[in-house]
Design an enzyme around this catalytic site. Sequence first.
Site, short mmCIF file in Angstrom:
data_model
loop_
_atom_site.label_atom_id
_atom_site.label_comp_id
_atom_site.label_asym_id
_atom_site.label_seq_id
_atom_site.Cartn_x
_atom_site.Cartn_y
_atom_site.Cartn_z
N HIS A 141 0.82 -1.23 0.00
CA HIS A 141 0.00 0.00 0.00
C HIS A 141 0.85 1.27 0.00
O HIS A 141 0.32 2.36 -0.22
CB HIS A 141 -0.92 0.05 1.23
CG HIS A 141 -1.97 -1.01 1.25
ND1 HIS A 141 -2.84 -1.21 0.20
CD2 HIS A 141 -2.30 -1.94 2.19
CE1 HIS A 141 -3.66 -2.22 0.49
NE2 HIS A 141 -3.35 -2.68 1.69
N HIS A 180 -6.49 -6.95 -0.24
CA HIS A 180 -6.61 -5.51 -0.50
C HIS A 180 -5.91 -5.15 -1.80
O HIS A 180 -4.98 -5.83 -2.22
CB HIS A 180 -6.01 -4.73 0.68
CG HIS A 180 -6.59 -5.09 2.00
ND1 HIS A 180 -5.96 -5.94 2.89
CD2 HIS A 180 -7.77 -4.75 2.58
CE1 HIS A 180 -6.73 -6.09 3.96
NE2 HIS A 180 -7.83 -5.38 3.80
N ASP A 266 -4.81 -12.58 3.59
CA ASP A 266 -6.04 -12.03 4.17
C ASP A 266 -7.28 -12.29 3.30
O ASP A 266 -8.37 -11.85 3.65
CB ASP A 266 -5.89 -10.53 4.49
CG ASP A 266 -5.06 -9.77 3.48
OD1 ASP A 266 -4.81 -10.31 2.39
OD2 ASP A 266 -4.68 -8.63 3.78
ZN LIG Z 1 -4.11 -6.90 2.86
#
Ligand SMILES: [Zn+2]
Length: 370
Positions: A141, A180, A266
């Site tokens: 990220h 994500h 995740d």
């Molecule tokens: Zn993640």
Amino acid sequence: VATGYVWLERYGWHDTGTHAGFLPSGPTIQPLGHFESPESKVRLASLVEVSGLVECLHRLQVTPASPQDLLRVHDPAYVERIKAASDQPHGGDTGDPGTAFGFGGYESACLAAGGTMAAVRHVLDGTVLNAYALVRPPGHHAEPGKGMGFCIFANIAIAIRWAREEMGTGRVAVIDWDVHHGNGTQKIFAADPETLTISIHQDNLYPFRSGLLTERGSGAGFGSAINIPLPAGSGNGAYLSAMAEVVLPAVRAFMPELIIVACGFDAAAYDPLGRMLVTVDGYRQMAASVMAVAAEVCQGRVIMSHEGGYSPSYAPFCGLAVIETMAEAETGVGDPFATGLDVLPDQELQPHQRAVIEAAAAFVPDVRPS
Ligand SMILES: [Zn+2]
């Protein structure tokens, strides 16, 4: 030639403070642990040890990323900000209150980037065939001037820029299966036709409104970013279909010299942050498909760099299966949770998931070696 493995006890000491999940504690939020706690990674490292898998791996030495390494990706002011906060007795954050770190957070983040760099270096110089970097904090990220989503420095991007500059590496494909969106990696290489970034993630989870099908790179890099935003509730069927219909054909078309996987766990069924259903067996099959395509296009050169995965109970088994697959080893540990997960009806590919995969697959013909 073996499978390289990076793990440092120091990664477990990276301190994300007393949050409740990712929220700082407050008048009505009782202090608890941070989701990005050491446990899910420390317990994977412990399982690698206890299962005996470590005997099949080649442990790699790590040196921290230097300021010069960081500055190939990050803005000088951002690096200074992290160093200054890290030198405070109680640390600080990246500007994102959920991405907090204690004293010495800068040094742990440099070791994480250095861990991914070590994995890339030893695959490129032929010391090992492939490598798993069990690093922490994660990196995908982090943007040039902004750390977010528990990420301080962009571990994979730093390693790619290093490889380009120091080893003359050309095309690199990044496969990001963290739940994500890999916004940092995508942003850093958006205009770069030599870096293919593919992200499979839960639609509109984090960052918000990021990782849409319509994000496809920019300028000379148009076509070299692919996003597969799967609906919440996707299981092994959807993930394996996304690999088979989009990821593997795109990688074959791109003909990379190196494949790097942003390896988050995740999307696993018990993760507290994701709403997906992937199991140990799903990860094992995804890893096997990456190893197979790597054998076809880049002599098996694969580096996996650990990202998210926040279930301390389940993530270690997912990680073990992936590292076993890379090393062609079988410890017999398996998936102690399988009984409850394999029977979930949505493990099979569903029509609304298929629609997203087909939409992303339509972009594959635009992928070509630059
Ligand atoms: Zn993640």
